[in-house]
Write a protein that holds these residues in place. Structure first.
Motif, PDB file in Angstrom:
ATOM      1  N   SER A   1       0.857  -1.175   0.000  1.00 37.43           N
ATOM      2  CA  SER A   1       0.000   0.000   0.000  1.00 37.43           C
ATOM      3  C   SER A   1       0.893   1.224   0.000  1.00 37.43           C
ATOM      4  O   SER A   1       2.128   1.108  -0.005  1.00 37.43           O
ATOM      5  CB  SER A   1      -0.932  -0.009   1.217  1.00 37.43           C
ATOM      6  N   ASN A   2       0.281   2.407  -0.024  1.00 38.28           N
ATOM      7  CA  ASN A   2       1.056   3.644   0.019  1.00 38.28           C
ATOM      8  C   ASN A   2       0.162   4.748   0.559  1.00 38.28           C
ATOM      9  O   ASN A   2      -0.822   5.124  -0.070  1.00 38.28           O
ATOM     10  CB  ASN A   2       1.562   4.001  -1.382  1.00 38.28           C
ATOM     11  N   TYR A   3       0.509   5.250   1.723  1.00 39.23           N
ATOM     12  CA  TYR A   3      -0.219   6.369   2.304  1.00 39.23           C
ATOM     13  C   TYR A   3       0.784   7.363   2.862  1.00 39.23           C
ATOM     14  O   TYR A   3       1.557   7.025   3.761  1.00 39.23           O
ATOM     15  CB  TYR A   3      -1.165   5.911   3.410  1.00 39.23           C
ATOM     16  N   ASN A   4       0.803   8.560   2.289  1.00 44.03           N
ATOM     17  CA  ASN A   4       1.760   9.587   2.694  1.00 44.03           C
ATOM     18  C   ASN A   4       3.201   9.070   2.672  1.00 44.03           C
ATOM     19  O   ASN A   4       4.000   9.337   3.570  1.00 44.03           O
ATOM     20  CB  ASN A   4       1.418  10.137   4.081  1.00 44.03           C
ATOM     21  N   ASP A   5       3.492   8.283   1.628  1.00 44.71           N
ATOM     22  CA  ASP A   5       4.832   7.727   1.392  1.00 44.71           C
ATOM     23  C   ASP A   5       5.269   6.720   2.447  1.00 44.71           C
ATOM     24  O   ASP A   5       6.466   6.448   2.604  1.00 44.71           O
ATOM     25  CB  ASP A   5       5.872   8.848   1.277  1.00 44.71           C
ATOM     26  N   VAL A   6       4.319   6.157   3.187  1.00 47.72           N
ATOM     27  CA  VAL A   6       4.600   5.034   4.088  1.00 47.72           C
ATOM     28  C   VAL A   6       4.219   3.746   3.353  1.00 47.72           C
ATOM     29  O   VAL A   6       3.091   3.601   2.880  1.00 47.72           O
ATOM     30  CB  VAL A   6       3.813   5.141   5.404  1.00 47.72           C
ATOM     31  N   LEU A   7       5.177   2.814   3.254  1.00 43.01           N
ATOM     32  CA  LEU A   7       4.981   1.590   2.484  1.00 43.01           C
ATOM     33  C   LEU A   7       4.990   0.366   3.411  1.00 43.01           C
ATOM     34  O   LEU A   7       6.059  -0.060   3.868  1.00 43.01           O
ATOM     35  CB  LEU A   7       6.090   1.435   1.436  1.00 43.01           C
ATOM     36  N   PRO A   8       3.826  -0.203   3.715  1.00 42.49           N
ATOM     37  CA  PRO A   8       3.802  -1.446   4.505  1.00 42.49           C
ATOM     38  C   PRO A   8       4.344  -2.601   3.676  1.00 42.49           C
ATOM     39  O   PRO A   8       4.042  -2.724   2.482  1.00 42.49           O
ATOM     40  CB  PRO A   8       2.320  -1.629   4.835  1.00 42.49           C
ATOM     41  N   ILE A   9       5.140  -3.433   4.291  1.00 41.73           N
ATOM     42  CA  ILE A   9       5.846  -4.504   3.585  1.00 41.73           C
ATOM     43  C   ILE A   9       5.074  -5.819   3.658  1.00 41.73           C
ATOM     44  O   ILE A   9       4.600  -6.227   4.717  1.00 41.73           O
ATOM     45  CB  ILE A   9       7.256  -4.692   4.177  1.00 41.73           C
ATOM     46  N   ASP A  10       4.987  -6.468   2.504  1.00 40.28           N
ATOM     47  CA  ASP A  10       4.479  -7.840   2.407  1.00 40.28           C
ATOM     48  C   ASP A  10       5.608  -8.663   1.806  1.00 40.28           C
ATOM     49  O   ASP A  10       6.048  -8.398   0.684  1.00 40.28           O
ATOM     50  CB  ASP A  10       3.232  -7.874   1.518  1.00 40.28           C
ATOM     51  N   ILE A  11       6.101  -9.636   2.538  1.00 44.25           N
ATOM     52  CA  ILE A  11       7.230 -10.436   2.063  1.00 44.25           C
ATOM     53  C   ILE A  11       6.898 -11.915   2.170  1.00 44.25           C
ATOM     54  O   ILE A  11       6.303 -12.366   3.158  1.00 44.25           O
ATOM     55  CB  ILE A  11       8.522 -10.105   2.855  1.00 44.25           C
ATOM     56  N   GLU A  12       7.256 -12.667   1.146  1.00 41.92           N
ATOM     57  CA  GLU A  12       7.009 -14.110   1.155  1.00 41.92           C
ATOM     58  C   GLU A  12       8.117 -14.820   0.384  1.00 41.92           C
ATOM     59  O   GLU A  12       8.459 -14.422  -0.728  1.00 41.92           O
ATOM     60  CB  GLU A  12       5.656 -14.450   0.540  1.00 41.92           C
ATOM     61  N   ILE A  13       8.645 -15.868   0.985  1.00 40.33           N
ATOM     62  CA  ILE A  13       9.663 -16.712   0.359  1.00 40.33           C
ATOM     63  C   ILE A  13       9.081 -18.117   0.225  1.00 40.33           C
ATOM     64  O   ILE A  13       8.493 -18.641   1.185  1.00 40.33           O
ATOM     65  CB  ILE A  13      10.957 -16.779   1.203  1.00 40.33           C
ATOM     66  N   ILE A  14       9.220 -18.725  -0.950  1.00 35.68           N
ATOM     67  CA  ILE A  14       8.759 -20.102  -1.116  1.00 35.68           C
ATOM     68  C   ILE A  14       9.478 -20.996  -0.107  1.00 35.68           C
ATOM     69  O   ILE A  14      10.682 -20.864   0.126  1.00 35.68           O
ATOM     70  CB  ILE A  14       9.011 -20.573  -2.560  1.00 35.68           C
ATOM     71  N   GLU A  15       8.728 -21.912   0.488  1.00 30.99           N
ATOM     72  CA  GLU A  15       9.198 -22.647   1.669  1.00 30.99           C
ATOM     73  C   GLU A  15      10.560 -23.303   1.488  1.00 30.99           C
ATOM     74  O   GLU A  15      11.430 -23.209   2.372  1.00 30.99           O
ATOM     75  CB  GLU A  15       8.161 -23.699   2.065  1.00 30.99           C
ATOM     76  N   GLU A  16      10.797 -23.957   0.366  1.00 36.95           N
ATOM     77  CA  GLU A  16      12.060 -24.693   0.214  1.00 36.95           C
ATOM     78  C   GLU A  16      13.270 -23.772   0.028  1.00 36.95           C
ATOM     79  O   GLU A  16      14.418 -24.243   0.015  1.00 36.95           O
ATOM     80  CB  GLU A  16      11.983 -25.683  -0.949  1.00 36.95           C
ATOM     81  N   TYR A  17      13.040 -22.475  -0.098  1.00 36.03           N
ATOM     82  CA  TYR A  17      14.143 -21.530  -0.268  1.00 36.03           C
ATOM     83  C   TYR A  17      14.333 -20.650   0.970  1.00 36.03           C
ATOM     84  O   TYR A  17      15.077 -19.669   0.915  1.00 36.03           O
ATOM     85  CB  TYR A  17      13.897 -20.655  -1.498  1.00 36.03           C
ATOM     86  N   ARG A  18      13.682 -20.981   2.047  1.00 36.21           N
ATOM     87  CA  ARG A  18      13.840 -20.209   3.266  1.00 36.21           C
ATOM     88  C   ARG A  18      15.138 -20.585   3.992  1.00 36.21           C
ATOM     89  O   ARG A  18      15.738 -21.615   3.721  1.00 36.21           O
ATOM     90  CB  ARG A  18      12.630 -20.415   4.190  1.00 36.21           C
ATOM     91  N   GLN A  19      15.546 -19.721   4.921  1.00 44.43           N
ATOM     92  CA  GLN A  19      16.769 -19.912   5.709  1.00 44.43           C
ATOM     93  C   GLN A  19      18.032 -19.865   4.841  1.00 44.43           C
ATOM     94  O   GLN A  19      19.064 -20.449   5.201  1.00 44.43           O
ATOM     95  CB  GLN A  19      16.718 -21.254   6.475  1.00 44.43           C
ATOM     96  N   LEU A  20      17.962 -19.166   3.707  1.00 43.91           N
ATOM     97  CA  LEU A  20      19.113 -19.034   2.818  1.00 43.91           C
ATOM     98  C   LEU A  20      19.582 -17.581   2.700  1.00 43.91           C
ATOM     99  O   LEU A  20      20.468 -17.278   1.901  1.00 43.91           O
ATOM    100  CB  LEU A  20      18.772 -19.579   1.419  1.00 43.91           C
ATOM    101  N   GLY A  21      18.973 -16.695   3.482  1.00 37.83           N
ATOM    102  CA  GLY A  21      19.348 -15.290   3.426  1.00 37.83           C
ATOM    103  C   GLY A  21      18.612 -14.493   2.356  1.00 37.83           C
ATOM    104  O   GLY A  21      18.906 -13.304   2.159  1.00 37.83           O
ATOM    105  N   ILE A  22      17.660 -15.112   1.685  1.00 37.20           N
ATOM    106  CA  ILE A  22      16.960 -14.444   0.593  1.00 37.20           C
ATOM    107  C   ILE A  22      16.040 -13.341   1.116  1.00 37.20           C
ATOM    108  O   ILE A  22      15.980 -12.241   0.547  1.00 37.20           O
ATOM    109  CB  ILE A  22      16.177 -15.472  -0.254  1.00 37.20           C
ATOM    110  N   ALA A  23      15.325 -13.604   2.207  1.00 38.27           N
ATOM    111  CA  ALA A  23      14.444 -12.586   2.786  1.00 38.27           C
ATOM    112  C   ALA A  23      15.241 -11.365   3.219  1.00 38.27           C
ATOM    113  O   ALA A  23      14.833 -10.221   2.994  1.00 38.27           O
ATOM    114  CB  ALA A  23      13.663 -13.163   3.962  1.00 38.27           C
ATOM    115  N   SER A  24      16.379 -11.591   3.833  1.00 40.73           N
ATOM    116  CA  SER A  24      17.230 -10.499   4.290  1.00 40.73           C
ATOM    117  C   SER A  24      17.725  -9.670   3.111  1.00 40.73           C
ATOM    118  O   SER A  24      17.739  -8.430   3.163  1.00 40.73           O
ATOM    119  CB  SER A  24      18.414 -11.062   5.078  1.00 40.73           C
ATOM    120  N   GLU A  25      18.101 -10.344   2.039  1.00 41.08           N
ATOM    121  CA  GLU A  25      18.625  -9.629   0.871  1.00 41.08           C
ATOM    122  C   GLU A  25      17.524  -8.839   0.163  1.00 41.08           C
ATOM    123  O   GLU A  25      17.733  -7.699  -0.260  1.00 41.08           O
ATOM    124  CB  GLU A  25      19.284 -10.624  -0.088  1.00 41.08           C
ATOM    125  N   LEU A  26      16.343  -9.430   0.034  1.00 43.94           N
ATOM    126  CA  LEU A  26      15.215  -8.707  -0.556  1.00 43.94           C
ATOM    127  C   LEU A  26      14.876  -7.464   0.264  1.00 43.94           C
ATOM    128  O   LEU A  26      14.574  -6.396  -0.289  1.00 43.94           O
ATOM    129  CB  LEU A  26      13.993  -9.617  -0.643  1.00 43.94           C
TER     130      LEU A  26
END
Length: 268
Positions: free
Chosen positions: A195-220
């Motif tokens: 979303s976007n309200y007054n330039d505030v952007l709430p984050i929605d993040i999702e990593i496919i299960e078999e690719y979790r714990q690989l640092g991908i969420a942190s890098e994104l």
């Protein structure tokens, strides 16, 4: 209660407060996709807003008297519950900005065995950009028009996120921002400003299960924060207090906790 197809800034300015989740605010001002019901069109005193990324209803504004409160409750019981049941839902989840209204709703529905949970909110202060570290076999890119048109193996993963938050690809390209991680021709992770309200952007993040714990969420997350730094946006992160992994990810990325709030759900 009256359903309106698209919010506008006039309604948002009447009902949004500091406590309002920016996912609901962005819907109410007409920037992002969602559902809105108001007590009256011209000068609403309160509204019910549904955000698919949040998966919950927000009750915004205040009721002035018992007549308005009864209108709200009758709508929830007689119309909203029916709509949810027809779509296959069994629970009603909500939060309310106004504490007095929240307590009245809890009293009204107390026989439904209400479950209480808590969310924690973070914002990222406009610090210097972070350094992205390449991860072998994985690529990262911003979602632009060319990316949307690309024929990924699981393109629906991306498009479902766009439609859920923005309604159309055109609305996303105008107001939204997202980054994806890919492995060959497969999208394995997405971070999106839902979303976007007054330039505030709430984050929605999702990593496919078999690719979790690989640092991908942190890098994104780093890519998203660098964008916010360059464009002078405020990144907003929220999660339930029991989601320790999400909290740690936010704190590791440099987010600062700004508060907590309760939300509730019960079987209809």
């Amino acid at each position: 209660m009256i359903k309106i197809e698209k919010g506008n800034m006039q309604i948002a300015e009447r009902l949004v407060t500091f406590e309002t989740c920016p996912s609901f605010s962005g819907i109410l001002c007409g920037n992002s996709a969602g559902k809105i019901w108001v007590d009256e069109i011209e000068n609403p005193h309160f509204a019910i807003v549904y955000s698919a990324p949040v998966g919950s209803f927000g009750v915004l504004g205040r009721v002035k008297n018992d007549i308005e409160y009864n209108l709200l409750v009758e709508f929830i019981q007689n119309e909203l519950f029916q709509q949810l049941k027809e779509s296959g839902e069994t629970d009603f989840e909500f939060s309310a900005d106004d504490l007095e209204l929240e307590q009245r709703l809890l009293k009204t529905f107390e026989k439904n065995k209400i479950v209480q949970d808590q969310e924690i909110y973070f914002v990222y202060e406009n610090k210097k950009p972070t350094i992205n570290i390449p991860i072998k076999n994985y690529s990262f890119r911003q979602v632009d028009k060319e990316c949307i048109e690309e024929d990924f193996k699981n393109k629906e993963f991306l498009m479902d996120k766009i439609f859920e938050s923005w309604g159309t690809a055109e609305s996303y390209l105008k107001m939204g921002v997202a980054f994806i991680a890919t492995n060959e021709n497969k999208i394995i992770g997405i971070i999106m400003g839902s979303s976007n309200y007054n330039d505030v952007l709430p984050i929605d993040i999702e990593i496919i299960e078999e690719y979790r714990q690989l640092g991908i969420a942190s890098e994104l997350t780093k890519y998203f924060l660098n964008y916010c730094f360059e464009q002078r946006k405020v990144a907003y992160w929220n999660c339930i207090t029991s989601n320790i992994a999400s909290q740690r990810l936010a704190e590791k990325a440099g987010f600062k906790c700004i508060g907590k709030n309760y939300y509730y759900y019960f079987s209809m």
